[in-house]
Motif scaffolding. Structure first.
Motif, short mmCIF file in Angstrom:
data_model
loop_
_atom_site.label_atom_id
_atom_site.label_comp_id
_atom_site.label_asym_id
_atom_site.label_seq_id
_atom_site.Cartn_x
_atom_site.Cartn_y
_atom_site.Cartn_z
N ASP A 146 -12.39 13.26 39.02
CA ASP A 146 -13.86 13.29 38.91
C ASP A 146 -14.36 12.24 37.92
N LYS A 147 -15.60 11.85 38.10
CA LYS A 147 -16.21 10.74 37.36
C LYS A 147 -16.24 10.98 35.85
N VAL A 148 -16.66 12.17 35.42
CA VAL A 148 -16.78 12.45 33.98
C VAL A 148 -15.41 12.42 33.31
N SER A 149 -14.41 12.98 33.96
CA SER A 149 -13.06 12.96 33.39
C SER A 149 -12.51 11.53 33.30
N ARG A 150 -12.78 10.72 34.32
CA ARG A 150 -12.35 9.31 34.26
C ARG A 150 -13.05 8.59 33.12
N GLU A 151 -14.34 8.84 32.97
CA GLU A 151 -15.09 8.22 31.88
C GLU A 151 -14.52 8.64 30.52
N PHE A 152 -14.17 9.92 30.38
CA PHE A 152 -13.60 10.42 29.13
C PHE A 152 -12.26 9.74 28.83
N VAL A 153 -11.38 9.66 29.82
CA VAL A 153 -10.08 9.02 29.62
C VAL A 153 -10.25 7.53 29.29
N ASP A 154 -11.11 6.86 30.04
CA ASP A 154 -11.36 5.44 29.78
C ASP A 154 -11.95 5.24 28.38
N ARG A 155 -12.93 6.06 28.04
CA ARG A 155 -13.59 5.95 26.73
C ARG A 155 -12.60 6.22 25.61
N THR A 156 -11.69 7.17 25.82
CA THR A 156 -10.67 7.47 24.81
C THR A 156 -9.79 6.25 24.55
N GLY A 157 -9.41 5.55 25.61
CA GLY A 157 -8.62 4.34 25.44
C GLY A 157 -9.37 3.26 24.70
N ILE A 158 -10.64 3.09 25.01
CA ILE A 158 -11.47 2.08 24.36
C ILE A 158 -11.66 2.43 22.89
N VAL A 159 -11.96 3.70 22.61
CA VAL A 159 -12.14 4.15 21.22
C VAL A 159 -10.82 4.00 20.46
N GLY A 160 -9.72 4.36 21.08
CA GLY A 160 -8.42 4.22 20.44
C GLY A 160 -8.13 2.78 20.06
N GLN A 161 -8.44 1.85 20.95
CA GLN A 161 -8.24 0.43 20.65
C GLN A 161 -9.12 -0.02 19.50
N LYS A 162 -10.37 0.44 19.50
CA LYS A 162 -11.29 0.07 18.41
C LYS A 162 -10.79 0.65 17.09
N LEU A 163 -10.36 1.91 17.11
CA LEU A 163 -9.87 2.53 15.88
C LEU A 163 -8.64 1.81 15.34
N THR A 164 -7.73 1.42 16.23
CA THR A 164 -6.55 0.70 15.74
C THR A 164 -6.93 -0.64 15.12
N SER A 165 -8.01 -1.24 15.61
CA SER A 165 -8.42 -2.53 15.06
C SER A 165 -9.09 -2.38 13.69
N ILE A 166 -9.75 -1.25 13.44
CA ILE A 166 -10.45 -1.08 12.16
C ILE A 166 -9.62 -0.33 11.12
N CYS A 167 -8.53 0.31 11.55
CA CYS A 167 -7.73 1.10 10.62
C CYS A 167 -6.65 0.25 9.95
#
Length: 165
Positions: free
Chosen positions: A129-150
């Motif tokens: 489903d669309k919302v679950s895909r968005e959540f998984v995709d967003r988690t990957g994007i947020v994870g990448q951003k967090l690794t860059s700022i941490c």
């Protein structure tokens, strides 16, 4: 001031490692625990998880409940543990990706110790489903951003943290 990310699967021990580290670096000041879960759903199982987290940290932290605007509760010179970023992602799923990344960028500039906890959800199948895909995709994007700022990044499995950065 330091930024640290702990990520891993459910019940991997992320929160406990982050709590221990927050207490160790808080410079004798009681650290803050930012609880991001929006507890308006009446989910009894999630309430039990919340209760378990509260019991595990006892009175060692000052708890702040903030489900969306993390920057609004952070002050200079303190230590914050944000648990968990996955719930924050869910709470902000209606925000644009740029808004989410801007919130994280602002957090990166805070003169405070910040420890982030994030669930790893990107190793499974693509959700149907669309919302679950968005959540998984967003988690990957947020994870990448967090690794860059941490400054430090730890992958956690079975209570063991392996430093990646």
């Amino acid at each position: 001031m330091i930024k640290v990310l702990y990520f891993g699967g459910q019940k991997s021990g992320k929160s406990q490692l982050a709590q221990d580290r927050a207490l160790a670096i808080s410079n004798e000041k009681k650290p803050y625990y930012i609880a991001t879960y929006d507890n308006s759903f009446g989910d009894l199982q999630m309430q039990q998880r919340i209760d378990n987290h509260q019991d595990s940290r006892g009175d060692s932290f000052i708890t702040i409940e903030e489900s969306r605007h993390l920057n609004s509760v952070i002050s200079s010179g303190h230590t914050y543990l944000i648990d968990c970023m996955s719930m924050w992602i869910l709470n902000t799923i209606s925000w644009s990706q740029d808004e989410v990344l801007q919130e994280l960028e602002t957090l990166s500039k805070c003169d405070a110790n910040i420890l982030f906890v994030l669930n790893e959800v990107g190793s499974g199948v693509i959700p149907i489903d669309k919302v679950s895909r968005e959540f998984v995709d967003r988690t990957g994007i947020v994870g990448q951003k967090l690794t860059s700022i941490c400054d430090e990044v730890y992958e956690v499995k079975f209570g063991l943290g392996v430093r990646l950065k």
